[in-house]
Design a protein around this motif. Structure first.
Motif, PDB file in Angstrom:
ATOM      1  N   TYR A  32     -44.095  -7.818  16.774  1.00  0.00           N
ATOM      2  CA  TYR A  32     -44.882  -7.372  15.612  1.00  0.00           C
ATOM      3  C   TYR A  32     -45.895  -8.455  15.274  1.00  0.00           C
ATOM      4  O   TYR A  32     -45.621  -9.658  15.449  1.00  0.00           O
ATOM      5  N   SER A  36     -47.036  -6.750  10.206  1.00  0.00           N
ATOM      6  CA  SER A  36     -45.881  -5.888  10.480  1.00  0.00           C
ATOM      7  C   SER A  36     -46.274  -4.660  11.286  1.00  0.00           C
ATOM      8  O   SER A  36     -45.661  -3.605  11.165  1.00  0.00           O
ATOM      9  N   THR A  62     -41.539   0.112  10.608  1.00  0.00           N
ATOM     10  CA  THR A  62     -42.102  -1.192  10.268  1.00  0.00           C
ATOM     11  C   THR A  62     -41.041  -2.272  10.390  1.00  0.00           C
ATOM     12  O   THR A  62     -39.835  -2.010  10.458  1.00  0.00           O
ATOM     13  N   LEU A  63     -41.511  -3.504  10.364  1.00  0.00           N
ATOM     14  CA  LEU A  63     -40.593  -4.645  10.453  1.00  0.00           C
ATOM     15  C   LEU A  63     -39.703  -4.707   9.219  1.00  0.00           C
ATOM     16  O   LEU A  63     -38.529  -5.067   9.305  1.00  0.00           O
ATOM     17  N   LEU A  72     -36.930 -11.090   6.737  1.00  0.00           N
ATOM     18  CA  LEU A  72     -38.309 -11.368   7.127  1.00  0.00           C
ATOM     19  C   LEU A  72     -38.807 -12.654   6.493  1.00  0.00           C
ATOM     20  O   LEU A  72     -39.441 -13.488   7.157  1.00  0.00           O
TER      21      LEU A  72
END
Length: 409
Positions: A32, A36, A62-63, A72
């Motif tokens: 990614y 993201s 998405t991340l 994250l």
């Protein structure tokens, strides 16, 4: 023209090569960017995300949706994050996240399906179990081969020990046959006297028959002849029984409580012809409780060490066998008056195929196998040897085996 050597250019793999290799991996790989956005995902990542997440990668996973909570932020702050993610059923992913900002911010996500790990672990355990079975079978074959090799080396002596009693039993049977003819002749003389009108007149003939056939000697010699013959047959029976017990395969045997003295006597009975012409045997037996063991295997240990002791002695010497009981352990000690073992060889005497004997006199497996058998019985072998003073081997064994050992057989 001058020639200069230049280092070969370093060839870096192309992006297509890296993607091709990643496509063959069981682990999922995702890349990614800092916003993201998904840059790359291999086939394993598509499969794992499709199985575990409500949305798949093609629909814009998405991340933030991929990772829990502060994962994250922690990856951005510390450069990495690792954790387990559980989903419905037995699906569990081991996830590693790596963050780098050298050429623009990127997150590398590595996913590992623990179901696949468990499968490989189970496969590894299965193969390990198969190897253990094959190793155990190989050890059994080696142990049995060494037993048979020992019996082969002793065959001439055992045959001599059997031939001796068989020889005099055969001779005694010949004498017995002659004695029977004489006794039948005397019986016939008595029968003639009984049929005679005057039996008393036959007494001189009967006395002459008794004297001619030496019946008085037969009456004295016959019981002794029968006793010797019975002892000879019993001697042969013991040797055959001891050989049968010794050569028994481990598969035919179970852990049992036995008298170690009986095992020592059985072993000495088999190998006595190898020892009796040049050794004086001293036995000092203590009081031993019944010991839980595999008897034929321990008898092989006794045989290996006793034969080594006999071979270590030159023209004439002494072997001393002692036993004792100390708490939860018993010990059997076999000492010889031989030349002793050199210090440099003592550290190797239990190594497979190591031997100080001339070529053809030994396989180098006797003490190695003995060490393994004693270790299997949760015991040990202590060695004390000095040049010119002889060697002493002490076998120390527990009276009772751990329950797990007995149940495993």
């Amino acid at each position: 023209m001058a020639v200069t050597n230049t280092p070969a250019a370093t060839v870096l793999p192309s992006l297509q090569t890296i993607q091709g290799l990643a496509g063959r991996m069981f682990e999922g790989i995702l890349l990614y960017d800092g916003a993201s956005r998904l840059v790359y995902a291999n086939a394993a990542a598509h499969r794992l995300c499709g199985e575990c997440y409500p949305r798949d990668l093609s629909s814009g996973l998405t991340l933030q949706q991929l990772l829990p909570g502060d994962a994250l932020a922690q990856a951005r702050a510390e450069g990495r994050w690792s954790g387990h993610l559980s989903f419905g059923g037995d699906a569990i992913l081991m996830v590693h996240v790596y963050f780098g900002a050298e050429h623009g911010e990127h997150f590398l996500v590595l996913m590992q399906d623990l179901r696949q790990v468990r499968f490989h672990d189970q496969e590894l355990l299965r193969r390990h179990a198969e190897l253990n079975v094959r190793l155990t079978a190989a050890q059994e074959k080696l142990l049995q081969s060494e037993k048979l090799a020992s019996i082969g080396q002793l065959a001439a002596g055992v045959a001599h020990e059997i031939n001796n009693p068989i020889g005099y039993v055969h001779s005694n049977l010949g004498s017995l046959q002659e004695y029977l003819h004489s006794l039948f002749a005397l019986i016939e003389a008595y029968e003639r006297a009984l049929r005679s009108p005057d039996p008393r007149a036959m007494i001189p003939e009967i006395d002459q028959t008794r004297a001619r056939l030496d019946i008085d000697f037969i009456s004295r010699d016959l019981p002794q002849l029968m006793t010797e013959s019975r002892e000879g047959i019993e001697r042969v029976t013991r040797i055959v029984r001891d050989l049968k017990d010794f050569s028994r395969s481990e598969r035919d045997e179970s852990w049992k409580l036995v008298d170690l003295h009986a095992g020592l006597e059985s072993t000495l009975n088999i190998i006595w012809n190898e020892l009796k012409y040049k050794t004086t045997l001293e036995k000092h037996y203590g009081t031993l409780p019944p010991v839980e063991c595999l008897p034929s295997e321990l008898n092989q240990v006794f045989m290996n060490i006793l034969i080594n002791a006999g071979q270590a002695i030159g023209e004439r010497g002494t072997i001393r066998v002692q036993t004792g009981h100390d708490g939860d352990h018993v010990w059997v000690e076999i000492a010889d008056s031989g030349p002793g073992i050199p210090p440099e060889a003592q550290a190797r005497i239990f190594d497979p195929f190591f031997t100080t004997k001339p070529v053809g006199k030994g396989t180098g497996l006797g003490l190695s196998i003995s060490y393994g058998i004693v270790a299997k019985h949760h015991g040990r072998i202590d060695v004390d040897s000095r040049i010119g003073e002889g060697s002493r081997f002490r076998i120390v064994l527990p009276v009772r085996q751990p329950q797990a050992t007995v149940e495993a057989v």
